[in-house]
Write an enzyme that holds these catalytic residues in place. Structure first.
Site: not given
Ligand code: PRP
Ligand code: URA
Length: 210
Positions: A104, A108, A200, A203
């Protein structure tokens, strides 16, 4: 009929709560992702086809079912989807494994594909696409579009946590694909992270820092 299936099993709910906790460390996080994938996979694979074979028990000959057809393929969306593969392989150790790399863009939030490698005879296999997070839906939507382009026909997807925005986008793009969701969360924030979510996923699985 909706093609979205929401998990209701208390074990899945409990493990997702542990996963969300910011105090859950990398080791425990990885273990939970794998366990949840296995529990969800059990449900997603419940319509695998079987055929009857003859075997002999210590007592007598008998006709009994075994899995039939090409082995299923599990396709994780890199990176975070990798964390779910072990859970599916615990159920179907002979499954083939493909990989799709989607990243990603931080500004944006649009996905960019960077890798795709699928097992052969993909058109004949049940394909289980796995990614812990369905946020805007862009990554999963594009991954399934790519798999269809390469011949995939019998596709199911599994995400542990989803935002309503992602479910809407995905089901509009691929109404024919069954989507298994562990938990439907409230919404996306301005950074397109799921709320309350778990942060995340990549992560937290790989111990890298956002
Ligand atoms: C995360 C996640 C999904 C995607 C979901 O991956 O694992 O693939 O974001 O977001 P979307 O629904 O808005 O597309 P990310 O791009 O952070 O890459 P990573 O797995 O390598 O960390
Ligand atoms: N990707 C993640 O890992 N987490 C989110 O909340 C959204 C996208």
């Amino acid at each position: 009929m909706s093609n979205v299936i929401y998990m209701t099993h208390p074990l899945i709910k409990h493990k997702i709560t542990m996963l969300r906790n910011e105090n859950t460390g990398t080791l425990e996080f990885r273990k939970l992702v794998e366990e949840i994938a296995m529990l969800m996979g059990y449900e997603a694979l419940s319509d695998l086809h079987t055929t009857n074979i003859e075997i002999t028990t210590p007592i007598e000959k008998t006709i009994q079912p075994v899995l039939e057809g090409k082995k299923p393929a599990v396709v994780p969306i890199l990176r975070a989807g990798l964390g779910m593969v072990g859970g599916i392989l615990a159920l179907v150790p002979t499954a083939k494994v493909g990989h799709i790399g989607m990243r990603r863009d931080e500004v944006t939030h649009k996905p960019q594909a960077y890798y795709c490698n699928l097992p052969d005879y993909i058109e004949d296999r049940l394909i289980l696409v796995v990614d812990p997070m369905l946020a805007t839906g862009g990554s999963l939507t594009d991954a399934v579009t790519e798999i269809k382009k390469l011949g995939g026909k019998n596709i199911k997807c599994m995400c542990i946590i989803a935002a309503p925005e992602g479910v809407k986008a995905f089901t509009e793009a691929h109404p024919d694909v069954k989507l298994y969701i562990g938990s439907l969360d409230r919404c996306l924030n301005n950074d397109a992270y799921i709320c309350p979510g778990l942060g995340d996923a990549g992560d937290r699985i790989f111990g890298t820092k956002a």
